[in-house]
Design a protein around this motif. Sequence first.
Motif, short mmCIF file in Angstrom:
data_model
loop_
_atom_site.label_atom_id
_atom_site.label_comp_id
_atom_site.label_asym_id
_atom_site.label_seq_id
_atom_site.Cartn_x
_atom_site.Cartn_y
_atom_site.Cartn_z
N ALA A 51 0.83 -1.20 0.00
CA ALA A 51 0.00 0.00 0.00
C ALA A 51 0.86 1.25 0.00
O ALA A 51 0.62 2.20 -0.74
CB ALA A 51 -0.91 -0.01 1.23
N GLU A 52 1.90 1.20 0.82
CA GLU A 52 2.82 2.32 0.91
C GLU A 52 3.42 2.63 -0.46
O GLU A 52 3.42 3.78 -0.93
CB GLU A 52 3.96 1.94 1.89
N VAL A 53 3.93 1.57 -1.13
CA VAL A 53 4.61 1.74 -2.41
C VAL A 53 3.63 2.29 -3.44
O VAL A 53 3.93 3.24 -4.16
CB VAL A 53 5.21 0.41 -2.88
N VAL A 54 2.45 1.69 -3.51
CA VAL A 54 1.49 2.08 -4.55
C VAL A 54 0.98 3.49 -4.31
O VAL A 54 0.97 4.33 -5.22
CB VAL A 54 0.32 1.07 -4.62
N LEU A 55 0.57 3.79 -3.09
CA LEU A 55 -0.07 5.08 -2.84
C LEU A 55 0.92 6.22 -2.70
O LEU A 55 0.65 7.34 -3.12
CB LEU A 55 -0.94 5.00 -1.59
N GLN A 56 2.08 5.95 -2.08
CA GLN A 56 3.03 7.04 -1.82
C GLN A 56 4.00 7.26 -2.97
O GLN A 56 4.47 8.37 -3.17
CB GLN A 56 3.82 6.76 -0.53
N LEU A 57 4.35 6.19 -3.69
CA LEU A 57 5.36 6.33 -4.72
C LEU A 57 4.79 6.26 -6.13
O LEU A 57 4.95 7.16 -6.93
CB LEU A 57 6.44 5.25 -4.56
N ARG A 58 4.11 5.12 -6.42
CA ARG A 58 3.72 4.90 -7.81
C ARG A 58 2.58 5.81 -8.25
O ARG A 58 2.60 6.34 -9.36
CB ARG A 58 3.33 3.44 -8.03
N LEU A 59 1.57 5.99 -7.42
CA LEU A 59 0.40 6.77 -7.83
C LEU A 59 0.78 8.23 -8.16
O LEU A 59 0.44 8.72 -9.24
CB LEU A 59 -0.69 6.69 -6.77
N PRO A 60 1.49 8.93 -7.24
CA PRO A 60 1.83 10.32 -7.59
C PRO A 60 2.68 10.40 -8.85
O PRO A 60 2.48 11.29 -9.68
CB PRO A 60 2.64 10.81 -6.38
N ARG A 61 3.60 9.45 -8.99
CA ARG A 61 4.49 9.49 -10.15
C ARG A 61 3.72 9.24 -11.45
O ARG A 61 3.94 9.92 -12.45
CB ARG A 61 5.59 8.44 -9.98
N ALA A 62 2.78 8.27 -11.39
CA ALA A 62 2.00 7.97 -12.59
C ALA A 62 1.12 9.17 -12.97
O ALA A 62 1.02 9.55 -14.14
CB ALA A 62 1.13 6.74 -12.37
N LEU A 63 0.51 9.80 -11.94
CA LEU A 63 -0.35 10.95 -12.23
C LEU A 63 0.47 12.12 -12.77
O LEU A 63 0.05 12.82 -13.70
CB LEU A 63 -1.11 11.37 -10.96
N SER A 64 1.65 12.32 -12.20
CA SER A 64 2.54 13.37 -12.71
C SER A 64 2.87 13.11 -14.16
O SER A 64 2.84 14.03 -14.99
CB SER A 64 3.86 13.37 -11.94
N GLY A 65 3.21 11.87 -14.45
CA GLY A 65 3.55 11.50 -15.82
C GLY A 65 2.40 11.77 -16.76
O GLY A 65 2.56 12.36 -17.84
N PHE A 66 1.20 11.37 -16.32
CA PHE A 66 0.02 11.57 -17.18
C PHE A 66 -0.19 13.06 -17.44
O PHE A 66 -0.40 13.50 -18.58
CB PHE A 66 -1.21 10.95 -16.52
N ALA A 67 -0.10 13.86 -16.36
CA ALA A 67 -0.34 15.30 -16.51
C ALA A 67 0.70 15.94 -17.44
O ALA A 67 0.37 16.72 -18.32
CB ALA A 67 -0.32 15.97 -15.14
N CYS A 68 1.97 15.55 -17.24
CA CYS A 68 3.02 16.15 -18.07
C CYS A 68 2.86 15.75 -19.53
O CYS A 68 2.97 16.59 -20.43
CB CYS A 68 4.40 15.71 -17.60
N GLY A 69 2.60 14.47 -19.76
CA GLY A 69 2.40 14.02 -21.14
C GLY A 69 1.24 14.75 -21.79
O GLY A 69 1.32 15.20 -22.93
N GLY A 70 0.15 14.89 -21.04
CA GLY A 70 -1.02 15.59 -21.57
C GLY A 70 -0.72 17.05 -21.85
O GLY A 70 -1.08 17.58 -22.90
N LEU A 71 -0.02 17.71 -20.92
CA LEU A 71 0.32 19.12 -21.11
C LEU A 71 1.19 19.32 -22.33
O LEU A 71 0.98 20.23 -23.13
CB LEU A 71 1.05 19.66 -19.87
N LEU A 72 2.20 18.45 -22.49
CA LEU A 72 3.12 18.60 -23.61
C LEU A 72 2.41 18.36 -24.94
O LEU A 72 2.60 19.09 -25.91
CB LEU A 72 4.30 17.65 -23.47
N ALA A 73 1.55 17.32 -24.97
CA ALA A 73 0.85 17.02 -26.22
C ALA A 73 -0.11 18.15 -26.58
O ALA A 73 -0.22 18.57 -27.74
CB ALA A 73 0.10 15.70 -26.10
N LEU A 74 -0.78 18.69 -25.55
CA LEU A 74 -1.71 19.80 -25.80
C LEU A 74 -0.96 21.02 -26.30
O LEU A 74 -1.33 21.64 -27.31
CB LEU A 74 -2.46 20.13 -24.50
N ALA A 75 0.15 21.35 -25.61
CA ALA A 75 0.92 22.53 -26.02
C ALA A 75 1.46 22.35 -27.43
O ALA A 75 1.45 23.28 -28.24
CB ALA A 75 2.07 22.77 -25.03
#
Lengths: 329, 255
Positions: A51-75
Motif C-alpha cells: 500500500a505504501e509503495v502504490v499510494l506514496q510512490l507509484r500513484l503520484p508518479r503515474a499521475l505526474s507523468g500523465f499530466a506532463c504528457g497531456g500538457l506537452l501534447a496539448l501545447a
Amino acid sequence: MPARRRACYVLAALAGLAGLSLAAALLVGSVAVAPRELAALLGGEASSLAAEVVLQLRLPRALSGFACGGLLALAGALMQVLLRNPLADPYVLGISGGAGVGALAAILLGLSGVGLDLFAFAGALAALFLVFGLAHGDSSWTQTRLLLTGVIVAAGCGALVALMLALAPESKLRGMLFWLMGDLSQSLSPWPSLAALTLALLLVMPFARELNLLARGAETAQALGVGIARLRGLVYLIAALATAAAVTSAGSIGFVGLVVPHLMRLAIGNDQRLLLPAAVLAGGTLLVAADTLARTVIAPEQLPVGVLTALLGVPVFLFLLSRTGGQRA
Amino acid sequence: MSALLAARELAVRIGAQGVCCGLDFELAAGEILVILGKNGAGKSTLLAALAGLRPPSGGQVLLQGRTYAAHGSRAAARLRGWLGQHRDDPFASTVLESALAGRHPHLGRWQWESAADVRIAREALVEVGLHGLETRDVQTLSGGERQRLAIATLLTQAAPLMLLDEPLTHLDLNHQIAVLEILARRARQGAGIIAVLHDPGLAWRYAQRVLLLYGNGHTELGPADTLLTPARLERLYGHPLARIEQDGRVAFIPI
C-alpha cells in the motif's frame, strides 16, 4: 451527428487506454501487486508495504507523468496550429531552454525539491516574456518573427546550459543530465500539473472550432468571423504556460509534444474539437507507459523517461506515416 | 433596405502609395461589380478594406448600413463572404471538412455541424464540380481543384455579399466560365458580388459596373460597357489593346 458520435467513441477508447496505462504503472515494479489487490489498496483498506509503495510512490508518479504528457501534447498541438507549422513543438519558443537554465542553476546552487521547481518555472517564465517582448514588433506579432525569436532564445539558453554543464562538478552532472533529458522521479506532487492540465483544456476547448479555421489561414479565419489577434494571444499564452508547468515538474521530456499531435492527426484527423482532448489522453498514456518501462527495464537502475518516449514513439509514428502514405498513393 | 455594401469617402493606402481616395459607391442586391487594375495597383488591398479585414486610411465601409465594428466579426461573417488569393494547407483535411468551415459563423460555440450544414456543403461541392471528392485529402488536390474548393467554402458560408479576390486563378477556361455563371446565378437570386478579375472581356460580360484602379490614387467607376474602351484600358494596363466583338460578346486582346 456521426462526427460527434465518432468523437465520443474515440475519446472513450483513448480514456480506456489511459486507464490501462495508469493501472499498469501502479502494478508493475520491484514490489509486485496483483490486479485484484489494487482496488483494495486504492480504497485505502490495506496498510502494508504494498500500500505504501502504490499510494506514496507509484500513484503520484503515474499521475505526474500523465499530466506532463497531456500538457506537452496539448501545447504541441496548439503550437502547430498557431504557427501553422507541422514541425513546431512546445519547446520551439525557448520555454524549455529557459526552464533548463533555471533548473541547472538551482542544481549548481545545491537546491532541490521546491527550490529547484521554482527556479525552473522562473526560468521558463523569463524565456516566455523575453520571446514575447522581443517579438512584439509594431503592435502585432508576426509568426516568423515569433518563431525566429523563440529559436534564438532557445539557442542562447542551450549555450548557457552547455556552459553550466562544463563548469559543474562531477557529482552534480548526473542529476543535471537527467533533468535535461526529462525525468519523473524528481516531480514532487502531481496536483499542480494536473490542475494546469485541466485548466488549459477547459480554456482552449471553447475555441476549438476557431482553431480549426486558424489552421486554414489567418485571413480566411478572420473573414469567417474569428477574432484572430485575441485568439492567438490567448492560445499562445495557454500553450506556453502548459509547457512551463510540464517542464517544471518533469524536465524537458522530448518527443511527446511534437509527435503525439501528429500521431493523433494521422489516426483521427485534424478537427481540434476531437484532436485536443485526444492528444491530451494519448500524450498522458504514452508518458505513463514510457515511465513505467523506464523504471523497470533495468531495475533497480532507472532510465530517463525522455529516452523511452522517443524509443516507443518513433516506430509507432513511422508505422502510421507509412500506412497513410500508402493509402494516398 | 440599405445597400448590401457602401463605401463613404473611402481612402485606402499601401505605405505611401494611394489606392483610392474619396471613393463613394453603393452595391445593391443583384449587382456584380468588377475591380480591374495593374499588378500592385492595390486591388486586393481595397477588397480587404471593403471586407473589413484591414482598416481603411480614411472614410467608412458600411455593411448593410452599419460598420463592421458595429456588427461584430461573427455577425459580419454571416453577411459578407471573402475569398482570398492564397491557398496553402499545412495540415491534412478532407474536402468536405474544408467546405464545412464555411458554416462556422452560423454555428454556436458548442454546436457541431448538423445534417443540414453537411447538405449545404455537399450542394456547394456539386455546384463547383467537386462531388465525389468529399473524402479526398485537400493536400492531394490540384491547384484548380483547391481554388474551386475555396469557392465552394465561400458558397457554403451563404453570405448575401461576396467579395472575391481573383476567383479564376488556376482555373481552366471551362471552369472560369462555370464559376462566373455560379456568381451570376447567385446575383440573380439577390446576392451582391465584387470580384477582382484580370480579363476585361469577362468583366464586360458579367459585370454591371467596373471600378478601375490606376495605381496612383486615381479611380474610375461606371457601367462596364461604357467604361471598358480600348483607350481607357490602354491607360489602365500601360499596353495597347484591341477590341474584338463576336456574337454579342467582347474580347480585348493585347496588341
